[in-house]
Design an enzyme around this catalytic site. Structure first.
Site, short mmCIF file in Angstrom:
data_model
loop_
_atom_site.label_atom_id
_atom_site.label_comp_id
_atom_site.label_asym_id
_atom_site.label_seq_id
_atom_site.Cartn_x
_atom_site.Cartn_y
_atom_site.Cartn_z
N ARG A 1 0.84 -1.42 -0.11
CA ARG A 1 -0.01 0.03 0.17
C ARG A 1 0.86 1.31 0.04
O ARG A 1 0.61 2.16 -0.79
CB ARG A 1 -0.87 0.00 1.35
CG ARG A 1 -2.07 -0.82 1.11
CD ARG A 1 -2.73 -1.10 2.34
NE ARG A 1 -1.63 -2.41 2.85
CZ ARG A 1 -1.79 -3.43 2.54
NH1 ARG A 1 -2.73 -3.64 1.68
NH2 ARG A 1 -0.65 -4.32 2.61
N THR A 2 1.68 1.38 0.93
CA THR A 2 2.53 2.76 0.96
C THR A 2 3.16 2.87 -0.08
O THR A 2 3.13 4.03 -0.51
CB THR A 2 3.27 2.72 2.40
OG1 THR A 2 2.57 2.09 3.40
CG2 THR A 2 3.86 3.94 2.63
N LYS B 1 25.81 -2.67 0.20
CA LYS B 1 27.21 -2.60 0.17
C LYS B 1 27.88 -1.79 1.42
O LYS B 1 28.86 -1.46 1.57
CB LYS B 1 27.79 -1.96 -0.99
CG LYS B 1 27.36 -2.68 -2.25
CD LYS B 1 27.73 -1.94 -3.43
CE LYS B 1 26.55 -1.90 -4.67
NZ LYS B 1 26.89 -0.92 -5.61
N ARG C 1 10.95 4.21 3.92
CA ARG C 1 10.54 2.99 4.89
C ARG C 1 11.87 2.11 4.94
O ARG C 1 12.59 1.98 4.22
CB ARG C 1 9.63 2.06 4.33
CG ARG C 1 9.24 0.84 5.11
CD ARG C 1 8.22 -0.05 4.72
NE ARG C 1 6.81 0.79 5.01
CZ ARG C 1 5.73 0.23 4.79
NH1 ARG C 1 5.66 -1.00 4.63
NH2 ARG C 1 4.75 0.85 5.30
N HIS D 1 4.54 5.81 11.51
CA HIS D 1 4.09 5.50 10.28
C HIS D 1 3.24 6.76 9.90
O HIS D 1 2.04 6.50 10.00
CB HIS D 1 3.27 4.08 10.14
CG HIS D 1 3.15 3.77 8.97
ND1 HIS D 1 3.43 4.72 7.59
CD2 HIS D 1 2.88 2.71 8.16
CE1 HIS D 1 3.21 3.99 6.69
NE2 HIS D 1 2.77 2.62 6.96
N1 CP Z 1 -0.39 -0.07 5.71
C1 CP Z 1 0.88 -0.31 5.36
O1 CP Z 1 1.72 0.24 5.66
O2 CP Z 1 0.79 -1.35 4.27
P1 CP Z 1 2.22 -1.66 3.47
O3 CP Z 1 3.11 -2.49 4.48
O4 CP Z 1 1.44 -2.58 2.37
O5 CP Z 1 2.68 -0.57 2.72
#
Ligand code: CP
Length: 357
Positions: free
Chosen positions: A51-52, A80, A101, A129
């Site tokens: 999603r993100t 590396k 991320r 998040h």
């Molecule tokens: N909600 C969320 O962060 O989903 P993903 O891990 O698929 O990005």
């Protein structure tokens, strides 16, 4: 340079403005088609995501911009040994904005201190998040018609569930909010969220292990996955992984107007049969994430025109107080100096991961 590392980087008014922009994008998408023409977003994902990452990419494309990036650490030079700081400096040469991320708590913060373009925290370990919270806020606003005066149940992995930490921080700034924290004792909310947010702002909260007891009182139920990837002990994960399963029988205990949120992905904590219940809002929530990320990209690119506007805070820093959190970015980036600051609860905390030092 303005970035989004914690949801608290934005005021309530700014979050309301983002929600208003997202609602305008939903109503008038064509107005926004060329807003990011010739602009580039980098999605630097050192951890898996559906999603993100893809909603960020869809968001930038729908704004007329372009996207580059990677979806696993092994295909970047981090494999590396390149540091987060150097990666951020390099990507600043190529793009106008980046979303990161990373499994290490505080990694996007380190990037923001070294980048010359806005950095968005797309999830840092079990810490924060904030863009999921943007999706959550728009969803609550659209489903409930308000963001005040409600009881919110948070169920599952409240220890490692980074979406819960950011959502509590955001909703605690609204009036009439009460939380019910539903988890096994082993997966209770971290101390820094309780002290810095709930206790500090005198937000009422209850702690329980029973989803059934909590359900009749809730306006919003926020389910979470038990975060297997954050456990050091496999046996503990196996013991806790089936702690809560929301099914159609349990939904009968809930209010008619309650809405069910989940950041997704789910494993088995919401049975598929619940998807047909009109109160199940989690797929609409995933779509809302794209609109809020569009609004966020627009805001940060606009603010980047005035890079002096939000300099990174350098006041009150205390150096060489050692952070012992094994999941903090400062444990692996050799050149990072251990640094702390007295937080709002009066406790000295690591500036990267917020754990006590
Ligand atoms: N909600 C969320 O962060 O989903 P993903 O891990 O698929 O990005």
């Amino acid at each position: 340079m303005r970035s989004l590392i914690s949801i608290l980087d934005f005021t309530n008014d700014e979050l309301d403005q983002l929600i208003a922009t997202a609602k305008d994008i939903i109503a008038n998408p064509e107005k926004y088609w060329d807003c990011c023409k010739h602009k580039k977003l980098a999605t630097l994902f050192f951890e898996p995501s559906t999603r993100t990452r893809l909603s960020f990419e869809a968001a930038m494309i729908e704004l007329g911009g372009s996207v580059i990036g990677f979806s696993q650490a092994s295909s970047s030079s981090a494999s590396k040994g390149e540091s987060m700081a150097d990666t951020a400096k390099i990507l600043s040469c190529y793009v106008d904005i980046m979303a990161i991320r990373h499994p290490r708590e505080g990694a996007p913060y380190v990037a923001s201190r070294n980048a010359s373009v806005p950095v968005i925290n797309a999830g840092d370990g079990g810490h924060n998040h904030p863009t999921q919270t943007l999706a959550d806020l728009l969803t609550i606003s659209r489903e409930m018609g308000r963001l005040d005066d409600m009881t919110i149940g948070l169920c599952g992995d409240l220890k490692y569930g980074r979406t819960v930490h950011s959502l509590i921080e955001a909703m605690s700034r609204h009036t009439g909010i009460k939380f019910v924290l539903i988890s096994p004792a082993e997966l209770a909310l971290p101390d820094y969220v309780i002290q810095n947010t709930l206790e500090k702002h005198h937000i009422p909260y209850e702690v329980t292990t029973s989803l059934e007891d909590a359900l009749p009182h809730l306006d919003v139920l926020y389910m979470t996955r038990i975060q297997q990837e954050r456990f050091d002990d496999v046996e503990e994960y196996n013991r806790l992984k089936d702690s809560y399963v929301l099914n159609t029988e349990k939904m009968k205990l809930a209010k008619e107007k309650m809405c069910v949120l989940h950041p997704l992905p789910r494993v088995n904590e919401i049975s598929v049969a619940v998807d047909d219940d009109p109160r199940a809002a989690y797929f609409r929530q995933a779509l809302n994430g794209k609109y809020m990320r569009m609004a966020l990209i627009l805001k940060l690119l606009e603010e980047a025109k005035d890079p002096e506007k939000e300099a990174i805070r350098t006041d009150g820093l205390v150096y060489d107080r050692i952070c012992t959190n094994p999941k903090c970015i400062c444990q692996v980036e050799q050149e990072l100096r251990h640094t702390a600051r007295v937080s709002e609860d009066g406790v000295l905390r690591c500036i990267y991961c917020e754990q006590k030092v």
